[in-house]
Scaffold this active site. Structure first.
Site, PDB file in Angstrom:
ATOM      1  N   CYS B  60      -6.784  -5.720  -4.607  1.00  8.55           N
ATOM      2  CA  CYS B  60      -7.937  -5.375  -5.440  1.00  8.55           C
ATOM      3  C   CYS B  60      -8.055  -6.285  -6.660  1.00  8.55           C
ATOM      4  O   CYS B  60      -7.199  -7.108  -6.948  1.00  8.55           O
ATOM      5  CB  CYS B  60      -7.841  -3.918  -5.879  1.00  8.55           C
ATOM      6  SG  CYS B  60      -6.438  -3.587  -6.951  1.00  8.55           S
ATOM      7  N   ALA B  63      -5.259  -6.249  -9.165  1.00  6.33           N
ATOM      8  CA  ALA B  63      -4.108  -7.057  -8.738  1.00  6.33           C
ATOM      9  C   ALA B  63      -4.319  -8.522  -9.101  1.00  6.33           C
ATOM     10  O   ALA B  63      -3.390  -9.214  -9.525  1.00  6.33           O
ATOM     11  CB  ALA B  63      -3.885  -6.911  -7.235  1.00  6.33           C
ATOM     12  N   ARG B  94       5.914  -9.697  -8.390  1.00  8.93           N
ATOM     13  CA  ARG B  94       5.383 -11.022  -8.049  1.00  8.93           C
ATOM     14  C   ARG B  94       6.337 -12.180  -8.375  1.00  8.93           C
ATOM     15  O   ARG B  94       6.007 -13.336  -8.186  1.00  8.93           O
ATOM     16  CB  ARG B  94       4.006 -11.238  -8.693  1.00  8.93           C
ATOM     17  CG  ARG B  94       2.905 -10.667  -7.790  1.00  8.93           C
ATOM     18  CD  ARG B  94       1.527 -11.003  -8.292  1.00  8.93           C
ATOM     19  NE  ARG B  94       1.285 -12.416  -8.464  1.00  8.93           N
ATOM     20  CZ  ARG B  94       0.973 -13.268  -7.485  1.00  8.93           C
ATOM     21  NH1 ARG B  94       0.870 -12.846  -6.253  1.00  8.93           N
ATOM     22  NH2 ARG B  94       0.764 -14.532  -7.741  1.00  8.93           N
ATOM     23  N   HIS B 194      -9.423 -12.398 -10.656  1.00  2.50           N
ATOM     24  CA  HIS B 194      -9.119 -13.729 -11.208  1.00  2.50           C
ATOM     25  C   HIS B 194     -10.224 -14.138 -12.181  1.00  2.50           C
ATOM     26  O   HIS B 194      -9.966 -14.608 -13.282  1.00  2.50           O
ATOM     27  CB  HIS B 194      -9.054 -14.795 -10.108  1.00  2.50           C
ATOM     28  CG  HIS B 194      -8.045 -14.517  -9.046  1.00  2.50           C
ATOM     29  ND1 HIS B 194      -8.233 -14.888  -7.732  1.00  2.50           N
ATOM     30  CD2 HIS B 194      -6.830 -13.916  -9.085  1.00  2.50           C
ATOM     31  CE1 HIS B 194      -7.182 -14.531  -7.025  1.00  2.50           C
ATOM     32  NE2 HIS B 194      -6.320 -13.938  -7.810  1.00  2.50           N
TER      33      HIS B 194
END
Lengths: 460, 544
Positions: B60, B63, B94, B194
């Site tokens: 999503c 994230a 991550r 992003h």
């Protein structure tokens, strides 16, 4: 120092949770649904939820974790997710062909007020559910409870939406598994078989999340409770719910829907909880406990007696989930150890009361907190104020253990950096033996590491 | 490679992949499954909604925003406003490594912060709890920055994280508090996050510190998140050649580096998908050109270093770059020469990310391995076909909701680092400034390109092609391995790495050699399951 900003001074917090000792409901629902044979869990929310839950479960099990999502976008969030779920159900049955889709909600679909009962009924009415296939559901809002609550809600959904009372009792007993590992479920089945009691265990993730390497990916692995077994659960003589938080709600549901009486026990972790489990099951079924089980018990007690000096008085900090923490704490007390700090992010007065009761009787000075802000940050601060000899908890504990230079035993969910939990049980007498071995290894390795040269022992 | 020499016709494969879908789904998926032709580069449908019910790799917006872009900066306290799960799942998973200079320096990466939103906060609003949480974080840690990330319920109930952030920022005076509306339902994948992250970092961080950075050749490393220590290796090489890294977005970075980023003279972009917005915006506002590079692969690293030296146009730097390449290459050569006979001719599939499925093809090429099929999880058409298609990309309803910042040249700080004529001259030399050709141009004819690969399609592809290695993420890892094919995780690197630069290339060669030639894949069948075994008694010994 990894957690270099954690200060010794404890300040009460009201808004901020730091390093939580819990996660959210839907992952528990997903885990529970994987314990049903031929079932595809479905996350009714944004893609991220499903992706995160699958990733976390995969890291914990090193196994495929299949689940689908309603892939909400902004439009669905405004206009409701019905169209997404109906489309998903159609796509899933044509592409992945499960026997069951187990839908759980998320904070997103709960906030906009999607009604899973209504939508799944509509799917049935619209003919989107093929003959002989099923769509079940559980409401699992992430802003209530924890992953344990979500597990309990899905297990309840499974029990109440499948079990049928035919009016003719079957000579069998339901065992409702609280949140435990596939290895634990396998051990529960073995013990029941050893006792000669016919059981329906649900959910059952053995042979699902510990599947063998065969060169073929079985989308629906061999394991999991079958629909036939679940249906028959309504005709069982009684239910044993293993865990008052994660399993009892399903037993209550089954009592309401099919009038199956129930008894709630702790998850059989450690000697005393396993004793109660064996007693309860053998008494319910009217069977004598076979010598082999008595011998298994004897082996555990033998080790407890022989190695007691290494365990006595050792101070332990632990964090995790209610139904596991209770019997584990009891076991530590049986081993003459001192659980000094206990934290669980899962809220609830029932658990608080049970734990208080246990501690008041046997270890009244123990620090214990559950619910909001009962997090690993708090636990770490407690450890700084009153240091411990051992830390027990999920993988995130390794940061505290390293900073404080404390031996660490991985226990609970998630364990992201070691294997073993899915293959070797913590429950039963053999599980107890394994736990004692782990405790001793951690403590004795530390003694070996820290011993002065002249005090270094060959025989221990 | 001629894919059709060994494999079925890729257009037939395509038909097979969509066969099982309901008609409408099949029609949609068909546009995302393309037989490549590097000469003409056919259009790939990308960055569109995943069909509900399809088992997708995608995550999503949250994230992409918190997990990918903001997560790796070590001295921001990242508070996730929402129920507990979102923050929990993004906690350390991550592998963004970071290295502080001393134990006194701030590093919040091992921490997980959340407002742990409860039902009453959803019903009555969560802003009050958020502000309490911000205050508590400030009192406990006194960080330079606190960032707030909105999760799904936050947008729906109308909590204004930006107003709350502003209020607290003004109250503190010495702590930059800012928010991100990165609710999970925004956009169609991580990609939306992003973009939202780029906007927020650009608005709230870049340009806050005008102290001129030191160094002759100053650049920012964009779209490098230091997974497995990738940024450390790039930093090592930069230091060796004498390039000053002003800031990194955002692996191994700090707040003050990012705030000073606009004093660099070049932006080099690794992960085009996650950070290209930043390159464009900094170019418009400050006049810093950006250049696509790739430090994945030894040859690509050498090529990228040469491009950077060419950009700065300094003979001394060029010579230094050549010297470093000459120094590093023999070690790499020695390893690949030893390994190549065991990997040459093998095949790979890459379905991951928004750049990695492209970059890692370079490493496989160095291993003599062919990429028979590849695709991204959350990329856009420009990542496949090249940026020249940008004007033709249709903006749909899902993209329209993501803010496009209106950026204008800064009246004081705008300073074009290169004149138009200089840029033109660089272009003449083959240096593509502010450009990216995408993945398909580099892939062979008749290889298969699939966007947002579904689980079903991945199993089909493996059945048909039987690749020697499959590259994807954790969710796919054990599915593919159950099929007897090793899977290399290209998000987490299977907890190895680094894979960038010269040392990274060596690590990757060794890992892939180990994986494709591991004896375990031949041990799957028990002796009694193999034909001709299991009858009669016979002694057998380990040495036989």
């Amino acid at each position: 120092m990894l957690l270099r900003h954690t200060s010794k001074e404890v300040k009460e917090r009201e808004g901020l949770t730091i390093n939580p000792a819990k996660t959210c409901q839907p992952i528990g629902a997903m885990y529970a649904a994987l314990g049903i044979h031929g079932c595809l869990p479905h996350s009714h929310g944004s893609q991220g939820c499903c992706s995160y839950h699958r990733s976390t479960l995969t890291r914990h099990y090193k196994e495929p974790v299949m689940a689908a999502t309603s892939s909400f976008t902004e439009g669905a969030s405004v206009f409701g997710g019905q169209a997404n779920l109906l489309a998903a159900i159609e796509t899933i049955f044509s592409v992945y062909d499960p026997d069951i889709i187990a839908v759980h909600s998320t904070c997103l679909s709960e906030t906009i007020g999607d009604d899973l009962q209504q939508i799944t009924r509509k799917a049935n009415d619209d003919g989107k559910v093929p003959e002989g296939k099923h769509v079940i559901f559980a409401s699992t809002p992430s802003f209530i409870g924890s992953h344990i609550t979500g597990y309990a809600n899905m297990v309840t959904g499974i029990a109440t939406q499948f079990a049928v009372s035919t009016g003719v009792k079957k000579n069998q007993f339901n065992i409702i598994a609280g949140w435990m590992e596939p290895s634990d479920m396998r051990e529960i089945k073995r013990l029941s078989k050893e006792l000669g009691v016919r059981i329906v265990l649900f959910p059952d993730t053995s042979d699902v999340l510990d599947a063998p390497q065969t060169g073929k990916h079985e989308f629906y692995p061999k394991g999991g409770t079958t629909i036939a077994e679940l249906r028959s659960a309504g005709d069982s003589i009684s239910s044993l719910a293993l865990g008052s938080i994660s399993a009892e709600p399903a037993a209550i549901g089954l009592e309401k829907s099919c009038k199956v009486p129930f008894e709630t026990l702790d998850i059989p972790i450690g000697l005393s909880a396993t004793d109660r489990f064996i007693m309860a099951l053998s008494q319910a079924a009217g069977v004598k406990v076979p010598d082999e089980i008595t011998a298994e018990r004897g082996r555990l007690v033998d080790v407890m007696a022989d190695m007691e000096q290494y365990l006595y008085g050792k101070k332990v900090a632990l964090f995790g989930d209610p139904d596991q923490l209770l019997p584990l704490t009891e076991f530590l007390l049986d081993l003459n150890m001192k659980p000094v700090h206990i934290v669980s992010g899962t809220p609830g007065q029932r658990f608080e009361k049970q734990m208080r009761q246990l501690l008041d009787a046997r270890s009244p000075e123990t620090n214990f907190r559950n619910g909001l802000q009962a997090d690993m940050f708090l636990l770490h601060q407690w450890m700084k104020n009153d240091p411990v000899d051992l830390l027990i908890g999920n993988t995130y504990g390794k940061y505290m253990a390293r900073d404080e230079d404390v031996p660490f035993i991985r226990f609970g969910f998630p364990i992201l950096d070691r294997i073993g939990h899915s293959y070797f049980p913590n429950v039963g007498y053999s599980g107890g033996l394994r736990l004692v071995e782990k405790l001793l290894n951690a403590i004795m390795d530390r003694q070996d590491r820290d011993a002065l040269e002249e005090k270094f022992e060959l025989v221990m | 490679m001629e894919a059709n020499r060994i494999y079925p016709d890729p257009s037939q494969v395509r038909e097979e992949l969509i066969q099982k879908y309901p008609a409408k789904v099949a029609k949609k998926r068909a546009k995302s499954i393309i037989v490549n032709d590097p000469e003409i580069i056919p259009e790939v449908q990308a960055n569109v909604r995943t069909v509900p019910g399809i088992i997708t790799q995608r995550g999503c917006s949250y994230a992409g925003c918190k997990g990918v872009v903001l997560g790796p900066t070590r001295d921001i306290v990242n508070i996730v406003h929402g129920p507990i799960g979102c923050s929990f799942y993004a906690w350390l998973t991550r592998r963004n490594q970071t290295r502080t200079e001393s134990l006194m320096d701030a590093n919040y990466i091992p921490y997980c912060f959340s407002t742990d939103m409860q039902e009453e906060n959803v019903v009555f609003g969560g802003e009050k709890k958020l502000k309490i949480a911000i205050q508590e974080a400030y009192d406990l840690f006194h960080p330079k920055s606190i960032a707030i990330f909105s999760t799904c319920p936050v947008g729906l109930i109308g909590d204004d994280v930006h107003a709350a952030s502003k209020e607290m920022r003004e109250k503190f005076g010495d702590c930059n508090v800012f928010g991100f509306s990165c609710e999970g339902y925004r956009g169609v994948s991580q990609s939306a996050g992003h973009h939202i992250a780029n906007n927020g970092v650009f608005k709230h961080m870049v340009g806050r510190n005008n102290t001129p950075s030191k160094g002759k050749f100053k650049l920012n490393l964009l779209g490098e998140y230091n997974i497995g220590g990738d940024a450390f290796e790039i930093e090592r090489i930069f230091e060796k050649v004498g390039i000053t890294l002003v800031s990194s977005f955002s692996g191994n970075s700090t707040v003050s580096q990012i705030e000073n980023a606009h004093t660099a003279d070049l932006n080099v972009i690794l992960c085009h998908r996650s950070i290209n917005y930043m390159g464009d915006m900094m170019e418009t506002k400050y006049g810093i050109p950006w250049m696509k590079v790739n430090f994945v692969g030894a040859e690509s690293t050498a090529k990228s270093l040469r491009k950077i030296a060419e950009y700065f146009g300094d003979e001394e730097l060029k010579a230094k770059v050549e010297a470093v390449i000459a120094e590093e290459t023999p070690k790499v050569k020695a390893v690949i020469e030893e390994i190549l006979p065991r990997t040459k001719g093998k095949t790979a599939m890459l379905f991951v990310g928004g750049s990695r499925a492209h970059h890692y093809q370079d490493l496989f090429a160095e291993l003599g391995m062919t990429t028979v099929a590849a695709g991204y999880e959350f990329a856009h058409r420009d990542d496949y076909e090249g940026r020249h298609v940008l004007p033709n990309i249709k903006i749909d309803a899902d993209s329209k909701n993501i803010e496009e910042l209106k950026v204008v040249p800064d009246p004081e700080l705008y300073n074009p680092r290169k004149t138009e004529a200089e840029l033109e001259a660089l272009k003449e030399k083959g240096l593509e400034i502010n450009g990216y050709d995408g993945m398909m141009k580099q892939m062979t004819k008749k290889s298969l390109v699939v966007d947002d690969l579904s689980h079903y399609e991945s199993e089909k592809l493996i059945e048909i092609y039987k690749p020697d290695i499959f590259c994807a993420g954790i969710k796919e890892k054990y599915v593919v391995q159950k099929m007897g094919i090793p899977l290399k995780q290209l998000h987490s690197y299977d907890y190895g790495g680094p894979y960038t630069g010269f040392e990274g290339a060596v690590n990757f060669y060794k890992d892939i050699d180990r994986m494709v030639n591991n004896p375990v894949w031949k041990l799957i069948k028990a002796p009694w399951e193999k034909a001709g075994n299991g009858s009669g008694l016979a002694a057998s010994y380990v040495t036989q």
